[in-house]
Design an enzyme around this catalytic site. Structure first.
Site, PDB file in Angstrom:
ATOM      1  N   TRP A   1       0.711  -1.115   0.031  1.00 11.55           N
ATOM      2  CA  TRP A   1      -0.197   0.083  -0.027  1.00 11.55           C
ATOM      3  C   TRP A   1       0.905   1.065   0.170  1.00 11.55           C
ATOM      4  O   TRP A   1       0.549   2.408  -0.633  1.00 11.55           O
ATOM      5  CB  TRP A   1      -0.884   0.029   1.016  1.00 11.55           C
ATOM      6  CG  TRP A   1      -2.013   1.231   0.923  1.00 11.55           C
ATOM      7  CD1 TRP A   1      -3.284   1.326   0.259  1.00 11.55           C
ATOM      8  CD2 TRP A   1      -1.913   2.605   1.799  1.00 11.55           C
ATOM      9  NE1 TRP A   1      -3.571   2.476   0.295  1.00 11.55           N
ATOM     10  CE2 TRP A   1      -3.174   3.100   1.320  1.00 11.55           C
ATOM     11  CE3 TRP A   1      -1.085   3.070   2.768  1.00 11.55           C
ATOM     12  CZ2 TRP A   1      -3.248   4.456   1.759  1.00 11.55           C
ATOM     13  CZ3 TRP A   1      -1.296   4.259   3.103  1.00 11.55           C
ATOM     14  CH2 TRP A   1      -2.344   5.100   2.681  1.00 11.55           C
ATOM     15  N   ASP A   2       2.059   1.226   0.512  1.00 13.46           N
ATOM     16  CA  ASP A   2       2.840   2.671   0.695  1.00 13.46           C
ATOM     17  C   ASP A   2       4.417   2.307  -0.059  1.00 13.46           C
ATOM     18  O   ASP A   2       5.214   2.702   1.054  1.00 13.46           O
ATOM     19  CB  ASP A   2       2.592   2.878   2.129  1.00 13.46           C
ATOM     20  CG  ASP A   2       3.072   4.403   2.506  1.00 13.46           C
ATOM     21  OD1 ASP A   2       3.063   5.186   1.452  1.00 13.46           O
ATOM     22  OD2 ASP A   2       3.709   4.699   3.536  1.00 13.46           O
ATOM     23  N   LEU A   3       4.501   1.561  -1.041  1.00 17.14           N
ATOM     24  CA  LEU A   3       5.808   1.525  -1.347  1.00 17.14           C
ATOM     25  C   LEU A   3       6.354   2.631  -2.223  1.00 17.14           C
ATOM     26  O   LEU A   3       6.457   2.622  -3.652  1.00 17.14           O
ATOM     27  CB  LEU A   3       5.638  -0.034  -2.216  1.00 17.14           C
ATOM     28  CG  LEU A   3       7.270  -0.409  -2.197  1.00 17.14           C
ATOM     29  CD1 LEU A   3       8.046  -0.626  -0.766  1.00 17.14           C
ATOM     30  CD2 LEU A   3       7.445  -1.482  -3.076  1.00 17.14           C
TER      31      LEU A   3
END
Ligand SMILES: Nc1ncnc2c1ncn2[C@@H]1O[C@H](COP(=O)(O)OP(=O)(O)O)[C@@H](O)[C@H]1O
Ligand SMILES: [Mg+2]
Length: 302
Positions: free
Chosen positions: A196-198
């Protein structure tokens, strides 16, 4: 005694209000508790992002270098240990210990001076993200991870009310298009383990591998929902479509579906902004525009 970095205190006060301030106030005691309980000594300068305090530590017992990560336990951060356990060090940082009640994590130490952000060619960095995502999202999500299907359904419920608060007609139309795209794929939300937050700051180097992912806010869902950070980070409007095509190639994703999930991700950001009294980010509207040039998309239905 640990001094909480000012940047973390400010970010927490802004994002989480009273709960954020209480978390920051309790951090020195919490850190001292875990240094003692897990038999660690501090051996470097505290690091942080917007959510976590990250302390370089060494195990007194066996000299292992690690970091102690302390963050506010919420629905986004709660899945981090389960995801790291599922990845088992494959492309992601190794989880060494975890305290369930506080969410405290002891993680393998990586090299914080070598961050993917520092790779000069953004396109090379995007390919690194794509390869990491291809491997990370090959893993099925373990039980208990938040489900994209549930999040998508709630987003579609929230959209009509949120749109009434958007003054700009173009922005309203773009977001309505994002919702329409999401409606087409929401019935098949996927079951892969998503990060989700790469973004580029959540990829560090180590001796054991050139690039390793940290800091997941995991979801169970379709890998197309994981592409946005690498489109938005080090933003270049003219490069959006090229990055999207490169990532969907490396991940072998169906482009129209990946596009729909990327538009859904833009909608997720916009809903969050609108419900917090802000405007949708113009950069996100630009990304939607760059992904919506009809001539280049095969029609899904005749
Ligand atoms: N395993 C690790 N090894 C070395 N440094 C780390 C590690 N994990 C995090 N860091 C450092 O701490 C910073 C914040 O950690 P991160 O997990 O990204 O939390 P946040 O959610 O606050 O961004 C990172 O940007 C990095 O500099
Ligand atoms: Mg981070």
């Amino acid at each position: 005694m640990i001094d909480v970095p000012h940047g973390l205190a400010a970010a927490q006060a802004k994002a989480n209000g009273d709960a954020g301030q209480a978390f920051v106030a309790a951090l020195p005691t919490l850190a001292a508790q875990f240094l003692q309980r897990w038999d660690l000594r501090l051996d470097g300068t505290p690091m942080h992002g917007r959510c976590a305090l990250v302390l370089p530590v060494t195990s007194t017992a066996d000299g292992t270098h690690a970091v102690l990560k302390l963050q506010l336990l919420d629905e986004e951060s709660a899945g981090e240990p389960a995801a790291l356990r599922a990845w088992a060090g494959e492309r992601a940082v190794r989880l060494l210990r975890h305290d369930e009640p506080t969410g405290a994590l002891l993680l393998e130490r990586l090299d914080p001076t070598r961050m993917l952000t520092h790779v000069p060619d953004p396109h090379e960095a995007v390919l690194v993200i794509a390869r990491l995502l291809a491997d990370l999202t090959a893993t099925p999500a373990p039980a208990g991870i938040r489900r994209l299907g549930d999040i998508a359904a709630r987003m579609l419920e929230r959209t009509p009310q949120a749109l009434t608060r958007v003054e700009d007609a173009t922005a309203r139309r773009v977001l309505a298009d994002c919702a329409a795209a999401l409606r087409e794929v929401a019935g098949e939300p996927g079951d892969r383990l998503l990060h989700w937050d790469l973004h580029f700051g959540n990829v560090l180097a180590a001796d054991r591998a050139p690039w390793i992912a940290i800091d997941p806010k995991p979801l169970a869902g379709d890998p197309g929902f994981d592409l946005w950070p690498a489109l938005a980070n080090r933003f270049d409007a003219a490069d959006v479509r090229r990055r999207f095509d490169a990532m969907t190639d490396v991940l072998s994703l169906d482009r129209p579906r990946a596009r729909a999930w990327t538009l859904a991700r833009l909608l997720q950001n916009a809903l969050w902004n609108i419900e917090n009294g802000a405007r949708p980010a113009s950069q996100d509207l630009e990304i939607a525009h760059r992904l919506s040039d009809d001539r280049t998309w095969p029609r899904r239905r005749p």
